[in-house]
Design a protein around this motif. Structure first.
Motif, PDB file in Angstrom:
ATOM      1  N   LEU A  84       0.844  -1.187   0.000  1.00  0.00           N
ATOM      2  CA  LEU A  84       0.000   0.000   0.000  1.00  0.00           C
ATOM      3  C   LEU A  84       0.882   1.241   0.000  1.00  0.00           C
ATOM      4  O   LEU A  84       1.998   1.210   0.505  1.00  0.00           O
ATOM      5  CB  LEU A  84      -0.899  -0.002   1.240  1.00  0.00           C
ATOM      6  CG  LEU A  84      -1.673  -1.307   1.459  1.00  0.00           C
ATOM      7  CD1 LEU A  84      -2.397  -1.277   2.791  1.00  0.00           C
ATOM      8  CD2 LEU A  84      -2.645  -1.550   0.320  1.00  0.00           C
ATOM      9  N   GLN A 218      -9.206  -7.859  -8.214  1.00  0.00           N
ATOM     10  CA  GLN A 218      -8.037  -7.163  -7.692  1.00  0.00           C
ATOM     11  C   GLN A 218      -6.972  -8.215  -7.397  1.00  0.00           C
ATOM     12  O   GLN A 218      -7.035  -8.899  -6.386  1.00  0.00           O
ATOM     13  CB  GLN A 218      -8.447  -6.422  -6.413  1.00  0.00           C
ATOM     14  CG  GLN A 218      -7.476  -5.369  -5.998  1.00  0.00           C
ATOM     15  CD  GLN A 218      -7.823  -4.831  -4.624  1.00  0.00           C
ATOM     16  OE1 GLN A 218      -8.349  -5.541  -3.766  1.00  0.00           O
ATOM     17  NE2 GLN A 218      -7.517  -3.579  -4.400  1.00  0.00           N
ATOM     18  N   PHE A 296     -14.716  -4.476  -0.387  1.00  0.00           N
ATOM     19  CA  PHE A 296     -13.692  -5.406  -0.848  1.00  0.00           C
ATOM     20  C   PHE A 296     -14.145  -6.817  -0.508  1.00  0.00           C
ATOM     21  O   PHE A 296     -14.490  -7.097   0.642  1.00  0.00           O
ATOM     22  CB  PHE A 296     -12.358  -5.125  -0.162  1.00  0.00           C
ATOM     23  CG  PHE A 296     -11.746  -3.820  -0.564  1.00  0.00           C
ATOM     24  CD1 PHE A 296     -10.901  -3.737  -1.664  1.00  0.00           C
ATOM     25  CD2 PHE A 296     -12.039  -2.654   0.136  1.00  0.00           C
ATOM     26  CE1 PHE A 296     -10.347  -2.524  -2.043  1.00  0.00           C
ATOM     27  CE2 PHE A 296     -11.499  -1.440  -0.239  1.00  0.00           C
ATOM     28  CZ  PHE A 296     -10.648  -1.373  -1.341  1.00  0.00           C
TER      29      PHE A 296
ATOM     30  N   GLU B 186      -7.040   3.126   0.621  1.00  0.00           N
ATOM     31  CA  GLU B 186      -7.998   2.322  -0.111  1.00  0.00           C
ATOM     32  C   GLU B 186      -9.352   2.989  -0.194  1.00  0.00           C
ATOM     33  O   GLU B 186     -10.255   2.483  -0.833  1.00  0.00           O
ATOM     34  CB  GLU B 186      -8.133   0.964   0.565  1.00  0.00           C
ATOM     35  CG  GLU B 186      -6.785   0.306   0.684  1.00  0.00           C
ATOM     36  CD  GLU B 186      -6.869  -1.180   0.605  1.00  0.00           C
ATOM     37  OE1 GLU B 186      -7.736  -1.747   1.263  1.00  0.00           O
ATOM     38  OE2 GLU B 186      -6.056  -1.768  -0.133  1.00  0.00           O
ATOM     39  N   LYS B 461     -13.861   0.464   6.607  1.00  0.00           N
ATOM     40  CA  LYS B 461     -14.383  -0.670   5.867  1.00  0.00           C
ATOM     41  C   LYS B 461     -15.227  -1.506   6.805  1.00  0.00           C
ATOM     42  O   LYS B 461     -15.204  -1.328   7.994  1.00  0.00           O
ATOM     43  CB  LYS B 461     -13.214  -1.489   5.328  1.00  0.00           C
ATOM     44  CG  LYS B 461     -12.385  -0.662   4.347  1.00  0.00           C
ATOM     45  CD  LYS B 461     -11.378  -1.502   3.609  1.00  0.00           C
ATOM     46  CE  LYS B 461     -10.295  -2.016   4.543  1.00  0.00           C
ATOM     47  NZ  LYS B 461      -9.266  -2.769   3.858  1.00  0.00           N
TER      48      LYS B 461
END
Ligand SMILES: Cc1cc2nc3c(=O)[nH]c(=O)nc-3n(C[C@H](O)[C@H](O)[C@H](O)COP(=O)(O)OP(=O)(O)OC[C@H]3O[C@@H](n4cnc5c(N)ncnc54)[C@H](O)[C@@H]3O)c2cc1C
Ligand SMILES: Nc1nc2c(ncn2[C@@H]2O[C@H](COP(=O)(O)OP(=O)(O)OP(=O)(O)O)[C@@H](O)[C@H]2O)c(=O)[nH]1
Ligand SMILES: [Mg+2]
Lengths: 625, 461
Positions: A84, A218, A296, B186, B461
């Motif tokens: 990341l 991904q 995700f 993200e 998230k």
């Protein structure tokens, strides 16, 4: 009954904090016992199946540098690796390993079972044996008394745990596990400050019922990063893709209609949840103008169809969960395998801890992990490691150890907890570290492995790897310093930059647009070990900044290292305002540095303290404050 | 291992500097520099360290080699100095403006502005001052830091404060974007590659430029001690104001309740800058306008450092009058009061039986100017010295230093983003920039920043 043998250290709880604590204590040479509810759940990931992430992989690498196992286990279990922030600078670069739950548990269990000095016992601990203000051992639900000089408590979300799904609630430590209510009651009788926090998890999805068509895949990164300094890509199992989908306007409508049965919005839950990890109902209410949120989709493992939909943590009633899941693209016909839920649990005011993680009220009793108000596997493991080290050192009458804020994220974590406390589940972020440029994931070994070796928790294999790497770095740096290139050399066309005078290779590498690979190619050097080369590049490019941060450390360390005696009476220091006096008395900072980080403590107050200590010849200091 | 190494001596820290002579005094002014960087600072300003304890005559140069002042430089080598550290003393020409420039030059060269009482503190910690002096030094630090805090508070009123707050908000916003991009990569936000970020950085830069310019010109900060003239109507406040300022700034009439609003005048007494504020006479107001005037007068008294309490000798027993006035005023714990007995020309010279009175007392005639010089001396004694080490320019110099450093970090940050696309270095420069601003605006923790991020962006998230 009394167990026939005595231990130096007992660790209660086999989660992420407990396993690192037990391993570190045993590595440090203490006779260690790990007591946990279930040996099957050693190293269980209660929530998302991933290790690392921003700020978190920094912790993982530090644990690794100190001989801990989290990074190695992540390498053995990782089925999808990503770097990341790869383009935002090395200081904030991070690694995340999507992990197979089962493989991860297996890896941790193997480390535990192969560790010398470490014994395992499966049973719930119901009580602590305390004599005066000294801990002496633990009593299990089966009535077995284990005795030890130090006890490390790492019972996670289990103390007085209550699980909420819609308006239904039931006791539980996490889905499928019983809570620790006896122990919770006993601890509440002791002089600790207890409060409630809350966290949540999404429903899991049956992968066979998902339609992947039209979902963005991904893949993991190539080249694939490795988590442990001892690891390699060969350790990694088969790799798989993650996917991305989004909530829709319809999803949000369904959620809004379910709010009247949400424990969060009807006041059923009083525990404070993490702001950075809100439930989907929270997001929909607080950011009403957003009509879609990203999700995700993460596989739970290689031998499982279960999927973890990251981004829809919820405690809405189960019927609403099904409806909301099916309103999401790709999940139109999806089945839920386990409902999402929220859990409320006890945590202890971390300002009652010392930097060793020993409690201030009961000698020899250490707290680590979620019970200190943190959240996250990595945060838990880091504390576990530290508590394990210090519990073992205590049994040998050695001084406790804790890295400073300028040495490790572990230091930032502990200092934040014991100085500021926390009102919501505390998670690590790189922005919490003022020495962020120094505390990188690439150099955690150089920051900590030498200390770990001195502490006796870094084995020969790791030490040898480390010294070899350090020597290689030095050797290559010397070489780059001693090689010169001239204007007109071929290198100009390679780099696309012209030279106006002679340069050493290391000077060229300092230039912003020159990468180590391009430089090595230009001068036709083939150096294996890209990690070492990268380290050299970062050292050179960041030299100025790193030097400045180190100077900053140097400047403040003098006064900041001054130790404040443990039972210091602040009322004796004239001129301190009542507010400052009260804060210092509750937080009991260990050093002038820690005192100065308490909000409201002014430089003048610090001066008054120093003068008082000097007058009473109590001016002693240590290196990190 | 680190934690095991216990040291008993007091470690050297950073290098500090301050004006060491009470400000406002004519003649020479001394700037004292103490700490490990003295050698480097001497190098830059006077081309190297002079021989130990020998006064040498030097040009004092700033970064651009321009002569700021000329005077004597003396070097005291550690531990044989006042603080026990390396100390450099620069004796300049003493006027507040010159001293201010010289101090700025020293700070530019790497020193940090000393906190109140910090030289004495270091001397004490380095065994240069007897242990028995501990209380005295603690008191000094306590009182002078309170004094400085009040000074800083006062300087943070009005226009300066508005612009600083605006600037602070911009920097917080910038940090919020940058840190969010780093800590939440993200999420669907990547401000680092957004043109708006550069635009916002440039805008913030221009606010810095404007604010620094205005601060340098002294346009925004109210400097010096604030003295409020207070008393009953017709006590002679406005007359005294005009006497002290030498101008007809306040209207004087024989009508009670002439002055209705605050009237400001900036004056100097022997170089000490003072803000004089004339106020409405205190009484039960006759109308709304006067009522507001009285309210403002009382508020001015409350936030002032000093009050000149005017008593009309012609109105009878001055003790009686003074006591009843003091009872009417807001609490004056930290405010110093000088009682001014006016209109002495109207009463026969009484014998001076005021020795036991708990406030400084001066008899004057605001009409013919008698006693005004004595009053000036009394003001100087009461307000000139208390500021000692700190100097009256302190707030401004401190603010200016903070602003300049903050600006430099912002510029470096912009450069890092544009040249190297280095998000982490931009973030670092913004952190340092903000840290400097916080010296003016107050504490701001990394947790506060996270709070801003969570309340502005939908994260998680
Ligand atoms: C529903 C849920 C959602 C979560 N969501 C997130 C998230 O989104 N992000 C995130 O970063 N983290 C999340 N977490 C937190 C993460 O799981 C924890 O931070 C981490 O597991 C804490 O580690 P620990 O070692 O402190 O405790 P745990 O991992 O909880 O381990 C506790 C251990 O102690 C044992 N134990 C408990 N009581 C006793 C007893 N009396 N005697 C013996 N053994 C005992 C248990 O069996 C267990 O092995 C979540 C946790 C839960 C439960
Ligand atoms: N004889 C004499 N008269 C004075 C003296 N000082 C002021 N006066 C007179 O007293 C009257 C009031 O003076 P001001 O200076 O306006 O009084 P003030 O306190 O400002 O009054 P307000 O603004 O109404 O509160 C004027 O007529 C002055 O000329 C003095 O020392 N001697
Ligand atoms: Mg008037």
């Amino acid at each position: 009954m009394d167990y026939p043998s005595k231990f130096d250290v007992i660790v209660v709880g086999g989660g992420h904090a407990g396993t690192e604590a037990a391993l570190a204590s045993a590595r440090a040479g203490a006779a260690t016992l790990l007591v946990t509810q279930s040996i099957e759940t050693l190293g269980q990931m209660s929530c998302n199946p991933a290790i690392g992430g921003i700020g978190k992989s920094h912790l993982v690498k530090e644990i690794d540098a100190l001989g801990g196992v989290m990074a190695q286990a992540a390498d053995m279990a990782g089925i999808h690796f990503r770097v990341l922030n790869s383009r935002k600078g090395p200081a904030v670069r991070a690694t995340r390993a999507q992990s197979d739950r089962q493989l991860y548990r297996q890896a941790i269990r193997r480390f535990i079972e192969n560790q010398e000095n470490l014994q395992l016992f499966q049973q719930s601990v119901d009580d602590l044996i305390v004599e005066g203000d000294q801990v002496r051992g633990v009593v299990t639900s089966g009535g077995v008394c284990f005795r030890a000089a130090s006890v490390v408590l790492t019972v996670g979300t289990f103390l007085g745990g209550i699980i909420h799904v819609g308006m239904q609630k039931q006791p539980g430590g996490r889905a499928g596990d019983a809570p620790s209510n006896r122990l919770s009651e006993r601890l509440r009788e002791m002089p600790f400050t207890v409060d409630r926090l809350k966290t949540g998890t999404p429903p899991r999805i049956d992968g066979r019922t998902v339609n992947y068509k039209g979902l963005e895949a991904q893949p993991g990164d190539d080249p694939r990063p490795v988590m442990s300094y001892l690891g390699s890509r060969q350790d990694h199992p088969e790799q798989v893709n993650c996917f991305i989908t989004h909530t829709s306007a319809q999803t949000h409508e369904i959620i809004r209609n379910g709010l009247d049965r949400s424990p969060l919005f009807t006041g059923e839950i009083d525990g404070v949840g993490p702001r950075y990890c809100p439930s989907i109902e929270d997001k929909v209410v607080r950011f009403a103008d957003k009509d879609s949120h990203q999700i995700f989709i993460e596989p739970e493992g290689l031998n499982s169809y279960e999927l973890y939909p990251n981004g829809i943590s919820t405690s809405l009633p189960f019927d609403v969960q099904i409806e909301l899941v099916r309103s999401i693209k790709g999940f139109e016909n999806a089945d839920i395998t386990r409902p999402g839920y929220a859990i409320e649990y006890d945590y202890f005011e971390p300002r009652d801890l010392k930097s060793s993680l020993e409690t201030r009220f009961i000698e020899g009793l250490y707290f680590a992990g979620q019970i200190n108000g943190t959240t996250g596997y990595e945060e838990a493991a880091a504390q576990g490691l530290l508590a394990g080290i210090n519990a073992a050192r205590r049994s040998k009458d050695l001084e406790s150890w804790c890295p400073g804020r300028n040495e490790a994220y572990i230091g930032v974590l502990v200092d934040d907890l014991i100085t500021m406390g926390t009102k919501e589940p505390y998670r690590m972020f790189t922005s919490r570290a003022e020495y962020r440029l120094v505390l990188r994931q690439d150099n955690a070994d150089r920051r900590l492995t030498p200390a770990g070796r001195e502490l006796g928790i870094v084995n020969d294999q790791r030490w040898q790897r480390f010294t070899e790497k350090s020597e290689l770095i030095d050797k290559r740096k010397d070489f780059l310093n001693s090689q010169w290139v001239q204007p007109g050399d071929d290198i100009e066309s390679y780099l696309g930059q012209s030279l106006n005078h002679e340069y050493s290779l290391s000077e060229l590498l300092r230039r912003p647009k020159v990468s180590v690979e391009s430089l090595l190619t230009a001068v036709a050097i083939d150096w294996p070990d890209s990690e070492v080369n990268e380290q050299i590049e970062i050292d050179l490019k960041y030299e100025g900044y790193i030097k400045r941060q180190l100077e900053e450390v140097e400047k403040i360390n003098g006064q900041h290292g001054v130790i404040i005696p443990e039972s210091f009476d602040y009322a004796l220091v004239g001129g301190l305002s009542n507010e400052v006096q009260q804060k210092l008395t509750t937080i009991r900072p260990e050093t002038i540095g820690q005192a100065s980080r308490i909000s409201g403590v002014t430089p003048a107050a610090i001066s008054l303290l120093l003068i008082y200590l000097k007058k009473n010849s109590q001016l002693r200091s240590r290196q990190t404050g | 291992m680190a934690a095991d190494k216990l040291k008993s001596d007091f470690p050297t820290a950073d290098t500090i500097a301050a004006v060491a002579t009470p400000s406002g005094r004519g003649g020479v002014g001394v700037i004292r520099v103490s700490g490990p960087d003295v050698t480097a600072i001497a190098e830059q300003i006077i081309g190297g360290l002079p021989p130990v304890r020998k006064a040498v005559y030097k040009n004092f140069l700033d970064k651009t080699e321009i002569i700021v002042d000329q005077g004597l430089a003396i070097f005291f080598k550690a531990p044989n100095s006042f603080t026990g550290e390396d100390v450099l003393e620069l004796q300049g020409h003493g006027g507040p403006v010159v001293m201010d420039m010289l101090l700025t030059t020293v700070l530019d060269a790497g020193a940090r502005q000393a906190r109140p009482g910090e030289f004495s503190e270091r001397a004490f910690l380095n065994d240069k001052i007897d242990l028995s002096q501990a209380e005295a030094i603690a008191d000094l630090i306590d009182s002078s830091s309170q004094h400085a805090a009040r000074g800083a508070m006062r300087s943070l009123q009005g226009e300066f404060s508005n612009i600083v707050k605006e600037l602070d908000n911009s920097v917080v916003e910038l940090r919020m974007y940058v840190e969010a991009a780093i800590d939440f990569p993200e999420e669907e936000i990547d401000f680092l590659s957004d043109d708006n970020l550069v635009k916002k950085l440039q805008e913030t830069k221009s606010v810095f430029v404007r604010l620094i310019q205005q601060t340098k010109e002294g346009a925004l900060l109210r400097e010096g001690v604030t003295l409020v003239l207070a008393g009953k109507p017709n006590a002679g406040k406005s007359s005294l104001m005009n006497q002290l300022s030498g101008r007809q700034s306040s209207i004087v009439t024989a009508i009670e309740g002439t002055t209705r609003d605050l009237v400001n005048e900036h004056i100097q007494i022997d170089g000490i800058p003072l803000n004089l504020i004339d106020t409405a006479g205190l009484r039960a107001a006759a109308d709304e306008v006067e009522e507001e005037g009285v309210r403002r007068a009382l508020a001015a008294v409350e936030s002032a450092e000093g009050v000149l309490l005017l008593i009309d000798l012609a109105m009878g027993d001055w003790r009686q009058q003074t006591l009843s006035m003091l009872a009417e005023l807001p609490k004056l714990e930290s405010t110093k009061v000088i009682v001014v007995l006016n209109k002495k020309d109207l009463v026969s010279a009484e014998d001076d039986n005021s020795g036991d009175f708990p406030y400084p007392l001066v008899r004057i005639s605001a009409k013919n100017g008698e006693g005004i010089d004595e009053l000036r001396i009394s003001i100087k004694n009461t307000f000139g010295m208390g500021i000692s080490e700190e100097g009256v320019f302190i707030a401004r110099t401190r603010h200016l230093e903070a602003l300049l450093t903050a600006q430099a970090h912002l510029l470096d940050g912009i450069l890092q983003l544009q040249e190297n696309l280095a998000g982490d270095l931009l973030a670092e420069e913004l952190r340092l920039c903000h840290q400097k601003l916080c010296e003016i605006t107050g504490e701001f923790s990394s947790d506060d920043l996270l709070g801003e991020i969570f309340s502005s962006f939908c994260i998680g998230k």
